[in-house]
Design a protein around this motif. Structure first.
Motif, short mmCIF file in Angstrom:
data_model
loop_
_atom_site.label_atom_id
_atom_site.label_comp_id
_atom_site.label_asym_id
_atom_site.label_seq_id
_atom_site.Cartn_x
_atom_site.Cartn_y
_atom_site.Cartn_z
N LEU A 217 -1.19 23.76 -3.05
CA LEU A 217 0.05 23.75 -2.29
C LEU A 217 1.15 23.01 -3.03
N ASP A 218 0.83 22.52 -4.23
CA ASP A 218 1.88 21.75 -4.90
C ASP A 218 2.86 22.71 -5.54
N GLY A 219 3.87 22.13 -6.17
CA GLY A 219 4.89 22.97 -6.78
C GLY A 219 5.78 23.58 -5.73
N ALA A 220 6.42 24.64 -6.09
CA ALA A 220 7.45 25.22 -5.24
C ALA A 220 6.86 25.86 -4.00
N GLU A 221 7.73 26.14 -3.05
CA GLU A 221 7.32 26.78 -1.81
C GLU A 221 6.67 28.14 -2.09
N ASN A 222 7.05 28.77 -3.18
CA ASN A 222 6.53 30.13 -3.38
C ASN A 222 5.03 30.17 -3.64
N PHE B 90 -9.13 16.75 -17.80
CA PHE B 90 -8.45 17.44 -18.89
C PHE B 90 -7.92 18.80 -18.45
N PHE B 91 -8.79 19.62 -17.87
CA PHE B 91 -8.40 20.99 -17.59
C PHE B 91 -7.42 21.14 -16.42
N ALA B 92 -7.40 20.17 -15.54
CA ALA B 92 -6.51 20.30 -14.38
C ALA B 92 -5.08 20.59 -14.81
N ASP B 93 -4.60 19.88 -15.81
CA ASP B 93 -3.23 20.11 -16.26
C ASP B 93 -3.05 21.46 -16.93
N VAL B 94 -4.07 21.87 -17.67
CA VAL B 94 -4.00 23.19 -18.31
C VAL B 94 -3.91 24.27 -17.22
N LEU B 95 -4.74 24.12 -16.21
CA LEU B 95 -4.73 25.09 -15.11
C LEU B 95 -3.38 25.10 -14.41
N ASP B 96 -2.83 23.92 -14.21
CA ASP B 96 -1.49 23.85 -13.62
C ASP B 96 -0.50 24.66 -14.43
N GLY B 97 -0.63 24.54 -15.74
CA GLY B 97 0.26 25.30 -16.62
C GLY B 97 0.09 26.80 -16.41
#
Lengths: 357, 357
Positions: free
Chosen positions: A111-116, B87-94
């Motif tokens: 749910l993080d980041g933008a509303e979209n 480590f991977f959490a940030d990669v996944l966020d990307g």
DNA sequence: TTGTAAGCGTTATCAA
DNA sequence: TTGATAACGCTTACAA
């Protein structure tokens, strides 16, 4: 707004059920039955079918199955805004193990980041692409007047109760754990406490803080002897709290933290400023993440049964998924456990301490 | 073996495109067009359609779209067996940020646990449920004679090159980073090194160890002065290595670790045994996870550009997804960066050290 | 035990 | 600019 679909390059056409049927000299119905109800097909027929399937490398088209059957065998896991990978990874493992054993695929959405992001998740559910939902946070956003919870599919809250009636939950005894954290400090003789909070209004924060308050009141401690500092489950908020702490005089001697990350951030920062732990200050974390064993000193904390939370959550969801009718709403309670390690010790003798900076 | 589908309880029947069409007094084709190609529909018609859509709470059925269009807008991310959540959490966020901005949904699958996890992922891909794949490990298992890579859909390796020709990759300069780790220790005067390895034959391990060997050879160091200890990117393997180290005499004075977790496990264990860091031993980690700032001493390490790896990987995949024809295979190289912190210092004066236990 | 055939809800082609 | 209609590939009554 919908994005147009772009057909992917097809290299060699994938085998269809009709190809298998032709190859095996049977009807498509028989192929389908061989796969789904093997014992409703004569043995040798099935053998022919299976042989054709493996020869042609056939895999049923999932979209067609989903469309026809009205079920996708996908489960959506909704992560909260701020989440701790070290903590949730094990919970997710617990889900995945159970769900995949029952033929379900797990989708993760945060749910993080933008509303979209939230919008896409909501759409996915209403597009009937999702059979069940696991929610790791108490609150789910409403987008265009509807939320994931309105879709009427089995949904269960794990780690936090959903802030709407009618949903099962698998949680730990947050309040009692916070009481255990706080009592532990009292037992060691601490009387000036500080509470390092999680995000405002989060289910876990509300319950943990409630436990902290109860325990301090029980001990007859004045409200003012138990300051509450804001936080958001991050290392950074522990650092910020530590900076505040360092500016205090006299300083509290016992810190109750709503999570391990903040506790560790706090620990490191005050230690570096010359405050000794546990001689000058004791600190208790919450969660039991692996790092807690590797910081200095090791972190006294509440160990949460993470994989068990995951497994139990999956079990409750599967009941809802597999039953003909909705199972009764219930709340499964697991227990956290106080893990005494190096970061807590007897309260310092009541001498004023401004060893400052 | 296929699990029978169980239709989920329908509460109120979900609105279909035909319901919207009827409500707006148009054909289903016009509804579809209003959604996908708004400018091919007269303005006032579209308004009526949109009004009906929101009044009925209509969301297109994804399975039907997927079936018809032959594209699912789902991307599968394959995690390696042993992976580091921090480590991977940030990669996944990307990944997630880029993919969801382009209308794609990310599915996570890990290769750990039983073979049937890998089987399910492979089936999902061959069931044409997945439009593209991101692989975070060099090797993908073959199940029943086929692997995810055989499905002929756009696939890209991130953090590790795929061990088969024909796929693009986004990686960092693992070998150079390992050289930088090792040189850093040489520059500080260390001459007896130890290498704390990752899992055998992993892409990253192979390249990092190669860098370590090159750097030691360049420095004219004897092979025997550079022991390699097995590991698997876990805290535990760092602890095990530390126990081995403590039994040595004389001990190496510089440790190059293939990841931060092992380095931290090592650090903690030797420190507790009375070995001082960095006075007696220096250690360099790899990855740059957040916790490296919060252990004692803080960890010198290689910072990987995690979100950038994720973003670049998503970008490369999207090219393959959106283009009419397959884009050329290419290798995107990002750079890690040596982050000097507290765990490394000048080599101790060459006096024999058996301060033991 | 097996086959026939009617959908599931979209999108795209073609015609109007 | 809009509408009728034929797929997409599968499952499942129902019939044989």
């Amino acid at each position: 707004m919908t994005v147009p679909l772009i057909a992917s390059r097809q290299n060699r056409r994938a085998a269809r059920i009709s190809d298998v049927a032709a190859a095996a000299g049977v009807s498509t119905a028989t192929v389908s039955r061989s796969l789904t109800f093997p014992d409703r097909v004569r043995h040798d027929t099935r053998e022919r079918v299976m042989e054709a399937i493996s020869r042609l490398g056939y895999t049923p088209n999932e979209a067609a199955r989903v469309l026809r059957a009205g079920a996708s065998r996908m489960v959506l896991v909704v992560m909260p805004q701020r989440y701790s990978p070290p903590f949730f990874a094990d919970v997710l493992d617990g889900f995945d193990a159970s769900l995949s054993a029952h033929g379900y695929t797990m989708i993760l959405g945060s749910l993080d980041g933008a509303e979209n992001k939230a919008r896409r998740l909501t759409e996915l559910v209403f597009a009937r692409q999702i059979d069940g939902v696991i929610i790791l946070t108490g609150h789910v956003p409403t987008i265009d007047g509807r939320s994931i919870l309105d879709a009427g599919i089995p949904s269960v809250g794990v780690c936090a109760e959903i802030d709407r009636a009618g949903f099962s939950a698998v949680v730990i005894d947050d309040e009692d754990c916070a009481i255990a954290q706080t009592r532990h400090l009292f037992d060691l003789g601490h009387s000036q406490l500080m509470y390092l909070a999680g995000p405002e209004n989060y289910y876990n924060e509300v319950h943990r803080y409630r436990g902290f308050v109860k325990a301090t009141q029980n001990a007859g401690l004045d409200e003012k002897m138990a300051l509450r500092l804001p936080g958001d489950y991050s290392f950074a908020s522990g650092v910020a709290a530590a900076q505040y702490f360092l500016g205090q005089s006299p300083r509290p001697t016992g810190i109750v933290s709503a999570c391990d990350e903040s506790a560790i951030g706090f620990l490191k920062t005050v230690t570096q400023a010359g405050v000794r732990c546990p001689e000058d200050v004791s600190i208790v974390g919450f969660d039991g993440i692996e790092f807690g064993e590797f910081c200095t000193p090791t972190l006294t904390t509440i160990r949460q049964p993470r994989r068990e939370l995951g497994a139990a959550g999956a079990r409750v969801l599967l009941e809802g998924l597999q039953g003909k009718s909705a199972p009764p709403v219930r709340r499964t309670l697991l227990h956290g456990e106080l893990l005494v390690r190096g970061s807590t010790g007897p309260a310092p003798k009541p001498r004023s301490r401004h060893l400052q900076d």
